[in-house]
Design a protein around this motif. Structure first.
Motif, PDB file in Angstrom:
ATOM      1  N   GLY A  46     164.025 -67.173 -29.052  1.00 13.04           N
ATOM      2  CA  GLY A  46     164.717 -65.881 -29.056  1.00 13.04           C
ATOM      3  C   GLY A  46     164.614 -65.188 -30.404  1.00 13.04           C
ATOM      4  O   GLY A  46     165.078 -65.722 -31.407  1.00 13.04           O
ATOM      5  N   GLY A  47     163.997 -64.022 -30.393  1.00 14.80           N
ATOM      6  CA  GLY A  47     163.857 -63.221 -31.616  1.00 14.80           C
ATOM      7  C   GLY A  47     164.816 -62.050 -31.635  1.00 14.80           C
ATOM      8  O   GLY A  47     164.505 -60.979 -32.144  1.00 14.80           O
ATOM      9  N   GLU A  69     159.380 -65.838 -29.115  1.00 18.34           N
ATOM     10  CA  GLU A  69     160.009 -64.659 -28.494  1.00 18.34           C
ATOM     11  C   GLU A  69     159.137 -64.171 -27.336  1.00 18.34           C
ATOM     12  O   GLU A  69     157.939 -63.976 -27.494  1.00 18.34           O
ATOM     13  CB  GLU A  69     160.173 -63.558 -29.558  1.00 18.34           C
ATOM     14  N   TRP A  97     176.601 -49.350 -32.671  1.00 16.23           N
ATOM     15  CA  TRP A  97     177.543 -49.268 -33.793  1.00 16.23           C
ATOM     16  C   TRP A  97     177.702 -50.590 -34.541  1.00 16.23           C
ATOM     17  O   TRP A  97     177.831 -51.656 -33.921  1.00 16.23           O
ATOM     18  CB  TRP A  97     178.933 -48.865 -33.293  1.00 16.23           C
ATOM     19  N   VAL A 250     159.077 -68.823 -23.054  1.00 20.64           N
ATOM     20  CA  VAL A 250     159.319 -70.258 -22.833  1.00 20.64           C
ATOM     21  C   VAL A 250     159.683 -70.485 -21.363  1.00 20.64           C
ATOM     22  O   VAL A 250     160.535 -69.798 -20.806  1.00 20.64           O
ATOM     23  CB  VAL A 250     160.462 -70.766 -23.747  1.00 20.64           C
TER      24      VAL A 250
HETATM   25  C1  LIG Z   1     173.536 -51.027 -24.118  1.00 22.29           C
HETATM   26  C2  LIG Z   1     174.064 -51.929 -25.192  1.00 22.29           C
HETATM   27  C3  LIG Z   1     174.978 -51.450 -26.107  1.00 22.29           C
HETATM   28  C4  LIG Z   1     175.451 -52.259 -27.120  1.00 22.29           C
HETATM   29  N1  LIG Z   1     176.260 -51.729 -28.070  1.00 22.29           N
HETATM   30  C5  LIG Z   1     176.555 -52.458 -29.170  1.00 22.29           C
HETATM   31  C6  LIG Z   1     177.185 -51.844 -30.295  1.00 22.29           C
HETATM   32  O1  LIG Z   1     177.449 -50.629 -30.307  1.00 22.29           O
HETATM   33  N2  LIG Z   1     177.457 -52.638 -31.378  1.00 22.29           N
HETATM   34  C7  LIG Z   1     177.129 -53.949 -31.419  1.00 22.29           C
HETATM   35  O2  LIG Z   1     177.373 -54.601 -32.446  1.00 22.29           O
HETATM   36  N3  LIG Z   1     176.523 -54.548 -30.362  1.00 22.29           N
HETATM   37  C8  LIG Z   1     176.231 -53.832 -29.251  1.00 22.29           C
HETATM   38  N4  LIG Z   1     175.549 -54.409 -28.216  1.00 22.29           N
HETATM   39  C9  LIG Z   1     175.404 -55.873 -28.184  1.00 22.29           C
HETATM   40  C10 LIG Z   1     174.266 -56.408 -29.062  1.00 22.29           C
HETATM   41  O3  LIG Z   1     173.083 -55.743 -28.751  1.00 22.29           O
HETATM   42  C11 LIG Z   1     174.129 -57.880 -28.775  1.00 22.29           C
HETATM   43  O4  LIG Z   1     175.377 -58.520 -28.990  1.00 22.29           O
HETATM   44  C12 LIG Z   1     173.103 -58.600 -29.655  1.00 22.29           C
HETATM   45  O5  LIG Z   1     172.009 -57.788 -29.965  1.00 22.29           O
HETATM   46  C13 LIG Z   1     172.660 -59.850 -28.920  1.00 22.29           C
HETATM   47  O6  LIG Z   1     171.782 -60.593 -29.716  1.00 22.29           O
HETATM   48  P1  LIG Z   1     171.289 -62.031 -29.240  1.00 22.29           P
HETATM   49  O7  LIG Z   1     170.341 -62.502 -30.276  1.00 22.29           O
HETATM   50  O8  LIG Z   1     172.443 -62.852 -28.879  1.00 22.29           O
HETATM   51  O9  LIG Z   1     170.523 -61.771 -27.856  1.00 22.29           O
HETATM   52  P2  LIG Z   1     169.212 -60.909 -27.592  1.00 22.29           P
HETATM   53  O10 LIG Z   1     169.198 -59.712 -28.456  1.00 22.29           O
HETATM   54  O11 LIG Z   1     169.142 -60.699 -26.136  1.00 22.29           O
HETATM   55  O12 LIG Z   1     168.038 -61.861 -28.061  1.00 22.29           O
HETATM   56  C14 LIG Z   1     167.535 -62.873 -27.250  1.00 22.29           C
HETATM   57  C15 LIG Z   1     166.018 -62.850 -27.361  1.00 22.29           C
HETATM   58  O13 LIG Z   1     165.501 -63.969 -26.656  1.00 22.29           O
HETATM   59  C16 LIG Z   1     164.329 -63.579 -25.990  1.00 22.29           C
HETATM   60  N5  LIG Z   1     164.111 -64.513 -24.878  1.00 22.29           N
HETATM   61  C17 LIG Z   1     164.858 -64.648 -23.758  1.00 22.29           C
HETATM   62  N6  LIG Z   1     164.347 -65.604 -22.960  1.00 22.29           N
HETATM   63  C18 LIG Z   1     163.260 -66.092 -23.593  1.00 22.29           C
HETATM   64  C19 LIG Z   1     162.314 -67.097 -23.264  1.00 22.29           C
HETATM   65  N7  LIG Z   1     162.365 -67.782 -22.126  1.00 22.29           N
HETATM   66  N8  LIG Z   1     161.316 -67.346 -24.148  1.00 22.29           N
HETATM   67  C20 LIG Z   1     161.231 -66.670 -25.315  1.00 22.29           C
HETATM   68  N9  LIG Z   1     162.109 -65.701 -25.669  1.00 22.29           N
HETATM   69  C21 LIG Z   1     163.115 -65.413 -24.821  1.00 22.29           C
HETATM   70  C22 LIG Z   1     164.637 -62.156 -25.540  1.00 22.29           C
HETATM   71  O14 LIG Z   1     163.464 -61.436 -25.281  1.00 22.29           O
HETATM   72  C23 LIG Z   1     165.418 -61.611 -26.719  1.00 22.29           C
HETATM   73  O15 LIG Z   1     164.596 -60.960 -27.650  1.00 22.29           O
HETATM   74  C24 LIG Z   1     175.047 -53.615 -27.193  1.00 22.29           C
HETATM   75  C25 LIG Z   1     174.134 -54.104 -26.274  1.00 22.29           C
HETATM   76  C26 LIG Z   1     173.635 -53.274 -25.288  1.00 22.29           C
HETATM   77  C27 LIG Z   1     172.599 -53.808 -24.345  1.00 22.29           C
END
Ligand SMILES: Cc1cc2nc3c(=O)[nH]c(=O)nc-3n(C[C@H](O)[C@H](O)[C@H](O)COP(=O)(O)OP(=O)(O)OC[C@H]3O[C@@H](n4cnc5c(N)ncnc54)[C@H](O)[C@@H]3O)c2cc1C
Length: 460
Positions: A46-47, A69, A97, A250
């Motif tokens: 996950g990137g 990723e 935000w 993956v």
């Molecule tokens: C519409 C929207 C509005 C939001 N508004 C806000 C806001 O205003 N402020 C705020 O702070 N947060 C907000 N968020 C939440 C914020 O975007 C997330 O909390 C945060 O970016 C999540 O990060 P993460 O690394 O947990 O997951 P992700 O960003 O989902 O990262 C997971 C990564 O893993 C990769 N992946 C998944 N499965 C596999 C696999 N099998 N093999 C390889 N790679 C894989 C995915 O492609 C992805 O890049 C919002 C989100 C959305 C969608």
């Protein structure tokens, strides 16, 4: 305004409730014999912000780390999009935000010299076909008084009170505490944009804690100049591009003496430890050998994610005039905000931000339909804006093939049962991601969860 005392009191409760549920986070060194200095190999799946923060923390400890990723870009649910390349107008199709209380992301921005710009808004209203400017509408005095008392009471709630509160949805709690009529409808319209689904689905504990512990503007405070994805870029530079494999999905994970990760394109990677920083839907799509424990599988099946659609509308004129314009409506486009605040240009972007079924409805239509929908809502108050509309960019997270939702939505009684089960390590694998964090649903939470997993992996 938020205070550190308030925040730590909530965190404390959350930790204790995990213990109460008999499923505290297992400490990392119970799993391994890894020592810093010895060339430990760690794979991060996950990137997004969680995975990149984990990898950066490990690089700083001289750990050999590889990020895998599946998409062809980094950032995951942080998705900055240049909607007008000539004027370099950038909008956020994912996270928007950065909150004033979000200290870790602010520290990282500081470290990488990324500028945080004010992204606060003053909210206008369209309700029952009447338009009110920001200063011309409010909740009733009666409800404002009652709500103030509820927020104050939260500060003295015992853990038992909080567990009790978690047994109820936010809508019910508001009704039970005297919210009714227009006040209740306004709360539904406003609060559902925070949680991404109707407040009838959200735990009352999560909602009250969120409002009691958030900044004055509810963490809708700041944004990274040139787009929030700038932070992903900076983290990737530190991790080293040679250690990051985009376009690698993956599909299978084998855990024996070590970890073997198989990708859809046939490549395999091996390591001592794994950090799995992906949403629950994506975790379930991987073939795990051996299979996940029942408790984790159950939790993976239980957690729902919110449906959010972002419809970015590029206009050749900022007809809404105020740079800090946003607007809540009781119509289909639901919530509008000026998405190009601080980006000088005659042109500007309004984003229509919808949740739940409205989001799904809008996502299923074409640009022409969406143009008419916006026209229907805005025309009585702003005139015919269709001639000013240059282009649209629409992204619906409800059918995103990786997350099937925008962010996790904890329902009744899930926070202290489902979440700890998801947090638990499994053999050589540790988990990270917004869905596991105290600041759940935020970039801040994702970053902190990644750094926590990194510490677990090296047994710190
Ligand atoms: C519409 C929207 C509005 C939001 N508004 C806000 C806001 O205003 N402020 C705020 O702070 N947060 C907000 N968020 C939440 C914020 O975007 C997330 O909390 C945060 O970016 C999540 O990060 P993460 O690394 O947990 O997951 P992700 O960003 O989902 O990262 C997971 C990564 O893993 C990769 N992946 C998944 N499965 C596999 C696999 N099998 N093999 C390889 N790679 C894989 C995915 O492609 C992805 O890049 C919002 C989100 C959305 C969608």
């Amino acid at each position: 305004m938020n205070t550190i005392t308030q925040l730590s009191s909530r965190r404390e409760f959350l930790r204790q409730s995990a213990l109460l549920a008999g499923s505290a986070i297992v400490s990392a060194n119970a799993f391994g014999n890894i020592q810093i200095g010895k060339k430990t190999k760690v794979i991060v799946i996950g990137g997004g912000f969680a995975g990149l923060a984990a990898a950066y923390a490990l690089r700083k400890k001289n750990v050999d780390v590889t990020v895998i990723e599946s998409r062809n870009r980094l950032g995951g649910r942080v998705f900055s999009h240049v909607i007008d390349p000539v004027q370099n107008l950038t909008v956020e199709l994912g996270a928007e935000w950065v909150g004033n209380s979000h200290t870790r992301i602010r520290e990282l921005c500081d470290e990488f010299k990324l500028e945080l710009l004010n992204n606060q808004f003053d909210t206008h209203l369209i309700y029952k076909n009447q338009y009110s400017k920001t200063t011309d509408w409010d909740f009733s005095d009666d409800w404002k008084g009652k709500f103030k008392v509820l927020l104050k009471q939260y500060q003295t709630m015992t853990d038992q009170d909080k567990l009790h509160l978690d047994q109820m949805d936010w809508w019910r709690y508001l009704v039970n505490n005297g919210c009714e009529g227009k006040d209740l409808i306004l709360r539904e319209l406003l609060d559902s944009t925070d949680f991404g689904e109707s407040i009838r689905h959200v735990s009352a504990f999560i909602a009250l804690a969120t409002f009691a512990e958030s900044s004055e503007k509810n963490e809708m405070d700041l944004k990274i100049k040139n787009g929030n994805a700038q932070l992903a870029k900076k983290l990737a530079e530190q991790i080293g591009q040679e250690n990051i494999f985009t376009g690698h999905k993956v599909t299978k994970i084998e855990q024996k003496e070590n970890v073997i990760v198989h990708c859809e394109n046939g490549k395999t990677f091996e390591a001592d430890k794994l950090i799995c920083a992906i949403p629950t839907f994506a975790i379930k799509n991987i073939q795990w050998e051996p299979g996940m424990p029942d408790e984790k599988t159950r939790a993976l099946n239980e957690l729902q994610y919110a449906r959010i659609n972002k419809n970015a509308l590029l206009f050749n004129k900022r007809f809404w005039e105020a740079e800090n314009f946003d607007m809540i409506t009781d119509q289909v486009p639901h919530y509008f905000y000026h998405a190009t605040k601080n980006q000088p240009s005659a042109k500007g972007v309004l984003i229509s931000y919808t949740i739940g079924e409205k989001a799904e409805l809008i996502a299923n239509q074409n640009d022409e339909w969406r143009k008419e929908m916006i026209h229907q809502t805005l025309n009585p108050f702003f005139g015919d804006v269709r001639g000013m509309l240059q282009s649209q960019a629409n992204y619906y997270w409800g059918t995103d093939n990786i997350s099937q939702g925008a962010y996790a939505m904890y329902g009744i009684n899930q926070w202290h049962t489902t979440r700890p089960a998801l947090q638990k390590p499994f053999l050589h694998t540790h988990f990270a991601g917004e869905h596991l964090a105290d600041w759940q649903g935020f970039m801040e939470g994702a970053l902190v969860s990644g750094e926590t997993a990194a510490l677990e992996v090296i047994g710190a």
